[in-house]
Structure formats: structure tokens, C-alpha cells
Design an enzyme around this catalytic site. Structure first.
Site, PDB file in Angstrom:
ATOM      1  N   HIS A 104      28.022 -68.377  34.830  1.00 12.88           N
ATOM      2  CA  HIS A 104      29.296 -68.941  34.333  1.00 12.88           C
ATOM      3  C   HIS A 104      28.980 -69.867  33.149  1.00 12.88           C
ATOM      4  CE1 HIS A 104      33.045 -71.178  34.152  1.00 12.88           C
ATOM      5  NE2 HIS A 104      33.593 -70.208  34.860  1.00 12.88           N
ATOM      6  N   GLU A 161      34.588 -64.187  29.493  1.00 13.58           N
ATOM      7  CA  GLU A 161      35.288 -65.469  29.455  1.00 13.58           C
ATOM      8  C   GLU A 161      34.934 -66.184  28.168  1.00 13.58           C
ATOM      9  OE1 GLU A 161      36.347 -67.226  33.560  1.00 13.58           O
ATOM     10  OE2 GLU A 161      34.267 -67.691  33.146  1.00 13.58           O
TER      11      GLU A 161
END
Ligand code: PGA
Length: 233
Positions: A104, A161
Site C-alpha cells: 500500500h 491507487e
């Protein structure tokens, strides 16, 4: 099949997790328009912080929540052993963890994770039967894919993302997302691709149209907001 992932990050105390699960179990299927056809077309995945893993794992034993799976938000890049503070795949064995979010952008940014460390997490997850959800942003799609073995690349889910979209309320334009998905296809092969970054009930429908699912941060913290996204799948 659409993946809908709740990434709670470092939010929620034990009591807050209990209340979220109580409310979710009560409202899921009963109170909103989730029929059996929608249920078979979606895979809901909850990624709590590690201390709540056992609690959520136990709650997911409820027959009402059979379409819901458990994920971790991260994994150690080392195997089981003398690595104080790290959580290895062995530590989570027995909790029915099906997915692991790895790489992430918050892990890369605040914890300085490298492409190689993320690739090691991918290998460890796959060796334990856990599907890695590899998060990528534009500048490291190719280098991240290159660090992962060709064989294991095809076993990943990839979440695109964009840093500017995360937690900002501004989503990435659909055309940009499609371009990045094409880049992901070129680097990883044909794998499921999901979008993350300020997903809400008002924009989820358009992302479901072009992707295999969504990674939801802020809007997953409230049961009503999260269920509103699910109904758009
Ligand atoms: P957000 O977070 O939905 O709050 O933008 C998404 C994520 O970082 O996974």
C-alpha cells in the site's frame, strides 16, 4: 465477480470493530437490496488491523456472512522467526485469511517499503495460500511487477491507487484508470484489477463498470456507507 475491500487501516478499537460487525451482520442481506444474485457476484473482503483479526475471523463464521472474506493489511517480508514486531504468515495461520494487501502506498511512504520487500511478501503470501492484493501507483507499476517472479505475478490481484486520490475525496479520472489498467496488464498479465482512492457510493458504479472491484478506505469505516457501495456492484 467484483471484489469490494474494506481497508480499515489503523482505525477502530476492539469495541468499535464489534459494533461495526453487529451492525453489518444485521443490515447485510436483511435491510438492503442485496439479493442472492448480487451476493453470488460479489466478494466482500474485510481488512482489519492485526489485533482485531481474531474477532473478525470469528464473526465471519456466521452463515449470514458467507460471502465475506478476511484480509490482512500487510505482512512481514520475512518468514516466521526472530523478527520482533513483525507478523508472519505463520502467525495468521488458522484465522482463515484469504487475502493480504501488500505494498500500500502508505506502507511505501511512511515505512519505506521497497519493491523487493513487497515482492517477498507476495511470495510468502502465495506460499501460504493467501492471494496478494498488490497496490501500485503509476511510477512503480513496472518496477513492482519486475520484482515479482513471472509465475507469481499471475496469482496477484492488483489495486491501482493514485496517491492524490487516497483520502482526498477526489477520484482518479476513469480514462486515467483505464490507461493504468492497460499498463498493469502489460506488466502483470491478465489478472484482476481493482481501483482505490476516495471510492464512495456516488462514484462506485462507474468504477465497477471498468474494473474487477474497489479498495475502500474512508467509506468502509461506516457500515451504511460501505453497504451503499456494495449495492452499486
Ligand atoms: P480512501 O482509501 O478510500 O480513504 O481514499 C483507500 C485506500 O487507501 O486503500
Amino acid at each position: 465477480m467484483k471484489l469490494i475491500i474494506a481497508n480499515w487501516k489503523s482505525h477502530k478499537s476492539r469495541d468499535e470493530v464489534t459494533r461495526w460487525m453487529d451492525e453489518f451482520e444485521e443490515k447485510f442481506i436483511n435491510n438492503i437490496n442485496i439479493d442472492s444474485q448480487l451476493e453470488s457476484n460479489i466478494k466482500i473482503i474485510i481488512a482489519p488491523a492485526f489485533p482485531s483479526l481474531m474477532l473478525v475471523s470469528n464473526r465471519l463464521l456466521s452463515p449470514k456472512l458467507k460471502s465475506v472474506s478476511l484480509a490482512v493489511q500487510d505482512l512481514s517480508n520475512f518468514p516466521s522467526g526472530a523478527y520482533t514486531g513483525a507478523v508472519s504468515t505463520r502467525n495468521i495461520d488458522g484465522f482463515e485469511v484469504k487475502y493480504a494487501i501488500v505494498g500500500h502506498s502508505e506502507r511505501r511512504r511512511y515505512f519505506h517499503e521497497t519493491d523487493q520487500e513487497v515482492a517477498n511478501k507476495v511470495d510468502l503470501a502465495i506460499n501460504s495460500g493467501i492471494t496478494p492484493i498488490v497496490c501500485v501507483d503509476d511510477e512503480y507499476i513496472m518496477s513492482q511487477a519486475a520484482a515479482i517472479s513471472t509465475e507469481n505475478r499471475t496469482k496477484c490481484v492488483v489495486a491501482y491507487e493514485n496517491l492524490a486520490a487516497i483520502g482526498s475525496g477526489d477520484t482518479t479520472p476513469l480514462e486515467d484508470v483505464k490507461n493504468k489498467f492497460a499498463k498493469i496488464d502489460n506488466s502483470f498479465g491478465q489478472i484482476p484489477k481493482i481501483y482505490g482512492g476516495s471510492v464512495s457510493s456516488s462514484n462506485a458504479g462507474s468504477f465497477f463498470d471498468i474494473s474487477d472491484g474497489v479498495l475502500v478506505g474512508t467509506a468502509s469505516l461506516s457500515v451504511d456507507d460501505f453497504l451503499a457501495i456494495i449495492t452499486k456492484a
